[in-house]
Structures are given as structure tokens and as C-alpha cells.
Design a protein around this motif. Structure first.
Motif, PDB file in Angstrom:
ATOM      1  N   PHE A   1      13.362  25.863 -32.818  1.00 47.58           N
ATOM      2  CA  PHE A   1      12.618  25.359 -31.667  1.00 47.58           C
ATOM      3  C   PHE A   1      11.195  25.901 -31.697  1.00 47.58           C
ATOM      4  O   PHE A   1      10.977  27.099 -31.912  1.00 47.58           O
ATOM      5  CB  PHE A   1      13.265  25.822 -30.362  1.00 47.58           C
ATOM      6  N   GLY A   2      10.230  25.027 -31.456  1.00 46.64           N
ATOM      7  CA  GLY A   2       8.874  25.481 -31.210  1.00 46.64           C
ATOM      8  C   GLY A   2       8.762  26.000 -29.786  1.00 46.64           C
ATOM      9  O   GLY A   2       9.531  25.598 -28.903  1.00 46.64           O
ATOM     10  N   ILE A   3       7.802  26.880 -29.556  1.00 44.50           N
ATOM     11  CA  ILE A   3       7.674  27.458 -28.226  1.00 44.50           C
ATOM     12  C   ILE A   3       7.389  26.389 -27.178  1.00 44.50           C
ATOM     13  O   ILE A   3       7.877  26.477 -26.041  1.00 44.50           O
ATOM     14  CB  ILE A   3       6.587  28.568 -28.201  1.00 44.50           C
ATOM     15  N   GLU A   4       6.652  25.359 -27.524  1.00 39.15           N
ATOM     16  CA  GLU A   4       6.373  24.310 -26.544  1.00 39.15           C
ATOM     17  C   GLU A   4       7.640  23.543 -26.184  1.00 39.15           C
ATOM     18  O   GLU A   4       7.814  23.122 -25.036  1.00 39.15           O
ATOM     19  CB  GLU A   4       5.305  23.348 -27.084  1.00 39.15           C
ATOM     20  N   GLU A   5       8.542  23.352 -27.156  1.00 35.56           N
ATOM     21  CA  GLU A   5       9.837  22.732 -26.853  1.00 35.56           C
ATOM     22  C   GLU A   5      10.640  23.583 -25.886  1.00 35.56           C
ATOM     23  O   GLU A   5      11.253  23.075 -24.938  1.00 35.56           O
ATOM     24  CB  GLU A   5      10.653  22.549 -28.134  1.00 35.56           C
ATOM     25  N   LEU A   6      10.640  24.876 -26.130  1.00 35.01           N
ATOM     26  CA  LEU A   6      11.414  25.775 -25.279  1.00 35.01           C
ATOM     27  C   LEU A   6      10.880  25.810 -23.861  1.00 35.01           C
ATOM     28  O   LEU A   6      11.642  25.929 -22.899  1.00 35.01           O
ATOM     29  CB  LEU A   6      11.422  27.178 -25.886  1.00 35.01           C
TER      30      LEU A   6
ATOM     31  N   VAL B   1      13.090  34.402 -20.680  1.00 38.25           N
ATOM     32  CA  VAL B   1      11.896  34.625 -19.870  1.00 38.25           C
ATOM     33  C   VAL B   1      10.636  34.236 -20.636  1.00 38.25           C
ATOM     34  O   VAL B   1      10.463  34.621 -21.799  1.00 38.25           O
ATOM     35  CB  VAL B   1      11.807  36.106 -19.452  1.00 38.25           C
ATOM     36  N   PHE B   2       9.758  33.500 -19.946  1.00 37.48           N
ATOM     37  CA  PHE B   2       8.491  33.067 -20.524  1.00 37.48           C
ATOM     38  C   PHE B   2       7.280  33.546 -19.723  1.00 37.48           C
ATOM     39  O   PHE B   2       6.145  33.380 -20.168  1.00 37.48           O
ATOM     40  CB  PHE B   2       8.447  31.535 -20.597  1.00 37.48           C
ATOM     41  N   GLY B   3       7.523  34.094 -18.523  1.00 38.32           N
ATOM     42  CA  GLY B   3       6.393  34.495 -17.712  1.00 38.32           C
ATOM     43  C   GLY B   3       6.772  35.485 -16.642  1.00 38.32           C
ATOM     44  O   GLY B   3       7.947  35.833 -16.460  1.00 38.32           O
TER      45      GLY B   3
ATOM     46  N   SER C   1      21.799  30.302 -21.212  1.00 39.26           N
ATOM     47  CA  SER C   1      22.851  29.343 -21.567  1.00 39.26           C
ATOM     48  C   SER C   1      22.292  27.950 -21.819  1.00 39.26           C
ATOM     49  O   SER C   1      22.860  27.179 -22.611  1.00 39.26           O
ATOM     50  CB  SER C   1      23.902  29.278 -20.467  1.00 39.26           C
ATOM     51  N   ALA C   2      21.172  27.603 -21.166  1.00 34.73           N
ATOM     52  CA  ALA C   2      20.580  26.278 -21.376  1.00 34.73           C
ATOM     53  C   ALA C   2      20.172  26.086 -22.830  1.00 34.73           C
ATOM     54  O   ALA C   2      20.315  24.983 -23.385  1.00 34.73           O
ATOM     55  CB  ALA C   2      19.372  26.086 -20.455  1.00 34.73           C
ATOM     56  N   LEU C   3      19.688  27.135 -23.457  1.00 37.06           N
ATOM     57  CA  LEU C   3      19.328  27.065 -24.867  1.00 37.06           C
ATOM     58  C   LEU C   3      20.572  27.081 -25.751  1.00 37.06           C
ATOM     59  O   LEU C   3      20.702  26.271 -26.682  1.00 37.06           O
ATOM     60  CB  LEU C   3      18.411  28.228 -25.232  1.00 37.06           C
ATOM     61  N   LEU C   4      21.511  27.967 -25.469  1.00 38.26           N
ATOM     62  CA  LEU C   4      22.688  28.096 -26.328  1.00 38.26           C
ATOM     63  C   LEU C   4      23.521  26.815 -26.349  1.00 38.26           C
ATOM     64  O   LEU C   4      24.104  26.459 -27.380  1.00 38.26           O
ATOM     65  CB  LEU C   4      23.530  29.285 -25.877  1.00 38.26           C
ATOM     66  N   LYS C   5      23.567  26.126 -25.242  1.00 37.81           N
ATOM     67  CA  LYS C   5      24.329  24.874 -25.194  1.00 37.81           C
ATOM     68  C   LYS C   5      23.735  23.809 -26.102  1.00 37.81           C
ATOM     69  O   LYS C   5      24.444  22.901 -26.560  1.00 37.81           O
ATOM     70  CB  LYS C   5      24.407  24.368 -23.763  1.00 37.81           C
ATOM     71  N   GLN C   6      22.448  23.902 -26.384  1.00 37.11           N
ATOM     72  CA  GLN C   6      21.796  22.910 -27.238  1.00 37.11           C
ATOM     73  C   GLN C   6      22.333  22.920 -28.659  1.00 37.11           C
ATOM     74  O   GLN C   6      22.308  21.910 -29.345  1.00 37.11           O
ATOM     75  CB  GLN C   6      20.278  23.164 -27.270  1.00 37.11           C
TER      76      GLN C   6
ATOM     77  N   GLY D   1      -2.515  43.426 -27.532  1.00 34.39           N
ATOM     78  CA  GLY D   1      -3.415  42.273 -27.451  1.00 34.39           C
ATOM     79  C   GLY D   1      -3.597  41.548 -28.767  1.00 34.39           C
ATOM     80  O   GLY D   1      -3.941  40.363 -28.783  1.00 34.39           O
ATOM     81  N   LYS D   2      -3.337  42.238 -29.872  1.00 32.93           N
ATOM     82  CA  LYS D   2      -3.509  41.620 -31.195  1.00 32.93           C
ATOM     83  C   LYS D   2      -2.283  40.810 -31.630  1.00 32.93           C
ATOM     84  O   LYS D   2      -2.342  40.125 -32.668  1.00 32.93           O
ATOM     85  CB  LYS D   2      -3.814  42.696 -32.234  1.00 32.93           C
ATOM     86  N   LEU D   3      -1.181  40.894 -30.882  1.00 35.16           N
ATOM     87  CA  LEU D   3       0.024  40.144 -31.252  1.00 35.16           C
ATOM     88  C   LEU D   3      -0.285  38.655 -31.350  1.00 35.16           C
ATOM     89  O   LEU D   3      -0.883  38.062 -30.451  1.00 35.16           O
ATOM     90  CB  LEU D   3       1.118  40.364 -30.206  1.00 35.16           C
ATOM     91  N   ILE D   4       0.135  38.047 -32.438  1.00 34.96           N
ATOM     92  CA  ILE D   4      -0.098  36.609 -32.654  1.00 34.96           C
ATOM     93  C   ILE D   4       1.082  35.837 -32.074  1.00 34.96           C
ATOM     94  O   ILE D   4       2.218  35.967 -32.552  1.00 34.96           O
ATOM     95  CB  ILE D   4      -0.251  36.308 -34.156  1.00 34.96           C
ATOM     96  N   THR D   5       0.845  35.038 -31.042  1.00 34.23           N
ATOM     97  CA  THR D   5       1.935  34.338 -30.353  1.00 34.23           C
ATOM     98  C   THR D   5       1.889  32.815 -30.523  1.00 34.23           C
ATOM     99  O   THR D   5       2.746  32.131 -29.977  1.00 34.23           O
ATOM    100  CB  THR D   5       1.917  34.670 -28.858  1.00 34.23           C
ATOM    101  N   ARG D   6       0.919  32.310 -31.266  1.00 31.07           N
ATOM    102  CA  ARG D   6       0.861  30.886 -31.587  1.00 31.07           C
ATOM    103  C   ARG D   6       0.364  30.732 -33.012  1.00 31.07           C
ATOM    104  O   ARG D   6      -0.598  31.388 -33.391  1.00 31.07           O
ATOM    105  CB  ARG D   6      -0.091  30.124 -30.636  1.00 31.07           C
ATOM    106  N   PRO D   7       1.009  29.882 -33.833  1.00 31.43           N
ATOM    107  CA  PRO D   7       2.231  29.138 -33.516  1.00 31.43           C
ATOM    108  C   PRO D   7       3.429  30.082 -33.440  1.00 31.43           C
ATOM    109  O   PRO D   7       3.375  31.202 -33.967  1.00 31.43           O
ATOM    110  CB  PRO D   7       2.365  28.176 -34.691  1.00 31.43           C
ATOM    111  N   TRP D   8       4.523  29.589 -32.812  1.00 34.99           N
ATOM    112  CA  TRP D   8       5.711  30.433 -32.630  1.00 34.99           C
ATOM    113  C   TRP D   8       6.953  29.550 -32.660  1.00 34.99           C
ATOM    114  O   TRP D   8       6.999  28.508 -32.008  1.00 34.99           O
ATOM    115  CB  TRP D   8       5.658  31.161 -31.290  1.00 34.99           C
TER     116      TRP D   8
END
Length: 322
Positions: free
Chosen positions: A118-123, A209-211, A154-159, A97-104
Motif C-alpha cells: 500500500f502507498g501511504i496515500e492509499e492508506l 495512526v496517521f496524525g 483491523s480495517a487494513l488487515l481485512k484487506q 526532521g531529516k526522516l524521509i516520509t515520502r514516497p512511502w
């Protein structure tokens, strides 16, 4: 190296349905029931313990779903391997629970034409989110069925436009000494590093995976983003990623460095290759009625994804390349 084996399994109140092992069979059956397309969204009964995390809906993808009963949210989030937070299965839920995930941010670099951070919101907006129900098989002979939310890696790697020298993809997980009590131990060489061959990483089943269960990832499951590679043992799926490097040589991955006689680079689920200290021929599904004493299941070659991925290993000795 002592790797703890399950000593207890949290029971689910729902009895598993029959295992439909063939994706082709599933596609035929899917036409009979529109509910099948909604499997990844079930689920008030299974997700009832979910905390008030932000919603992260995806569109159910019928190509990437198994008809096994999904593991409850409680079991998925309270029976984890995440050694940065401790060696016991309950440690990640207690301490992450203490993991800091923003900003990322995540840097994608190496053998690419367009390295980029890439920022997490971009991803989160890079590609349409999908609900995919995947089997997860752990090398310790337990398994789950998890409704992930994300899109193909692959969607990310192609970028970043991989060059012809890019033969492998290396994944580097975060190290937060102030929030991760496990990194003070010498059980692994931190940061946690994993890798895939380039064709494996580009395969549509390899997922960023994001969720899960329609909400953002809980910290103990690898927030804010992780990889899921369903035909490989779970340790191949790096959590809380901060760097992705495309490289020419095979990466020196965490468990190979720690115990190469027990953990190989490929880590394809293979019931015919036993771990030196236990068999991989059977597995125990977390949440099955009966808990630790529930009947074991036969382990499926490539975790049941052979139809999709076996061709990548044609001609390879999968005992030598374990």
C-alpha cells in the motif's frame, strides 16, 4: 541495559481535570455536553505550538475517548522514546526532521490470501479517519493523554484476508541509516520489530495512526504511520512502519530480544508486575502541574481499558505472561 528514566518533565499551564476512569461513566456524561465529542480537536491552547503540518481531520468517536486532560502538543512532540534518533527524550524532536516520509509504502504479507503493498496515500483513504483520545503509558512510569487521528488496524488487515494460520501480527519499522543516528548503536537489533496476537490486532481499540491534534504525525511521533495499542506499554506501538507480516509463530520482538527479563511480549499495563528496576504501581503524567514533583497517579490495570480488553486474557497468568 540502561533505560533512561525521566529527569525532567515539561510543565503544562493547564491543571488536569479529575480522572474519569470508566468509559460507561463517560458515555452517560457525554449526553450532557456536546463539547465532549470535540475533545480530540481542542484545543488551541494545547496545540498552539504545532508547526505548519498538513491538516488531517477526523470525526470524533465518543466510544474511544477519555476525559483526562489532554497532554499539550509540545509535550507530546518533545518528550519521546524513538531510539532510532537517540536515547534522550529530546533527541527525536532534534534529529527526526531529516526522516524521509515520502514516497512511502507498507507491505502487508505472510499468512494472507491477498498480500499487497500500500502507498501511504492509499492508506490515508482506506477507512474514515477518527479522532480518538487515548492514554499512553510508558514502561518507564510516565504517561500522556494523546488525541490520535486514524482508524482501527483491523480495517487494513481485512484487506489482505488473513488465513487460518495467522496467529500473530509482526510490525517492522523503517531503518534509514542516513537519517537515523541511533541505528548505528547496538542498543537494539534493528530494524525495530514489535508484535501482537491476532485477536489483539483485530480489536477495535488497536489503531493505525496517521496524525495527532488534527494534523499529520510529526516525524518524532512515528510519521507517516504508526500503531497505538492503548492497554499496553508504549514500546508495543511500532513507529514509521514499512512492513506488516501475519505469521503463525510469536514474533521475536526488539525489547524481548534485548532484555527478556525486563520486557515481555504481552506488555499489558499491569501495576501488580514491577519492572526489575522500578515499580509500575504509579505513574507521572507528563504536563501535570508541578512537573517532575507533581503527585504520582495510581496505574490502572490495562491502562484503564480493562472493560474492553480483559476478556482476551481470561485464564492467563499475567505475571508469567508480562
Amino acid at each position: 541495559m540502561l533505560i533512561r528514566r525521566p529527569s525532567d518533565v515539561l510543565p503544562s499551564e493547564i491543571t488536569p481535570e479529575a480522572v474519569w476512569q470508566s468509559r460507561r461513566r463517560w458515555l452517560k456524561q457525554a449526553a450532557l455536553s456536546s463539547a465532549a465529542l470535540g475533545l480530540a480537536r481542542v484545543p488551541d491552547a494545547l496545540a498552539a505550538e504545532a508547526p505548519d503540518l498538513a491538516p488531517l481531520p477526523g470525526t470524533p468517536n465518543p466510544k474511544y475517548v477519555v476525559m483526562d486532560q489532554q497532554t499539550s502538543y509540545k509535550d507530546i512532540t518533545h518528550y519521546n522514546n524513538y531510539y532510532e534518533f537517540g536515547l534522550d527524550k529530546a533527541d527525536p524532536a532534534e534529529y527526526a526532521g531529516k526522516l524521509i516520509t515520502r514516497p512511502w509504502t507498507v507491505s502487508v504479507e505472510g499468512e494472507v490470501a491477498k498480500p499487497r503493498t500500500f502507498g501511504i496515500e492509499e492508506l490515508l483513504k482506506l477507512a474514515p479517519m477518527e479522532d480518538r483520545v487515548y492514554r499512553l503509558r510508558c514502561v518507564e512510569a510516565w504517561s500522556m493523554v494523546i488525541p490520535w487521528v486514524g482508524y482501527s488496524l483491523s480495517a487494513l488487515l481485512k484487506q489482505v484476508q488473513p488465513t487460518g494460520n495467522a496467529k500473530y501480527v509482526e510490525f517492522v519499522s523503517v531503518v534509514q541509516k542516513e537519517t537515523m543516528p541511533g541505528v548505528s548503536s547496538s542498543v537494539l537489533d534493528w530494524p525495530y520489530i514489535e508484535g501482537l496476537r491476532m485477536d489483539e490486532a483485530m480489536h477495535p481499540l488497536s489503531m493505525l495512526v496517521f496524525g495527532l491534534y488534527g494534523k499529520v504525525l510529526p516525524n518524532q511521533d512515528g510519521a507517516p504511520l504508526r500503531v497505538a495499542v492503548p492497554w499496553k506499554y508504549g514500546f508495543k506501538s511500532g513507529k514509521s512502519l514499512v512492513k506488516i507480516r501475519l505469521v503463525e509463530k510469536q514474533p521475536a520482538t526488539a525489547w524481548v530480544k534485548a532484555a527478556s527479563n525486563e520486557y515481555g511480549f504481552y506488555a499489558n499495563v499491569n501495576p501488580e508486575v514491577p519492572h526489575p528496576r522500578w515499580s509500575q504501581a504509579t505513574e507521572r503524567r507528563i504536563g501535570d502541574s508541578g512537573g517532575f514533583f507533581a503527585p504520582k497517579r495510581k496505574t490502572l490495570m490495562f491502562n484503564g481499558y480493562g472493560e474492553q480488553v480483559a476478556s482476551m486474557y481470561a485464564g492467563m497468568d499475567l505475571r508469567a505472561n508480562y
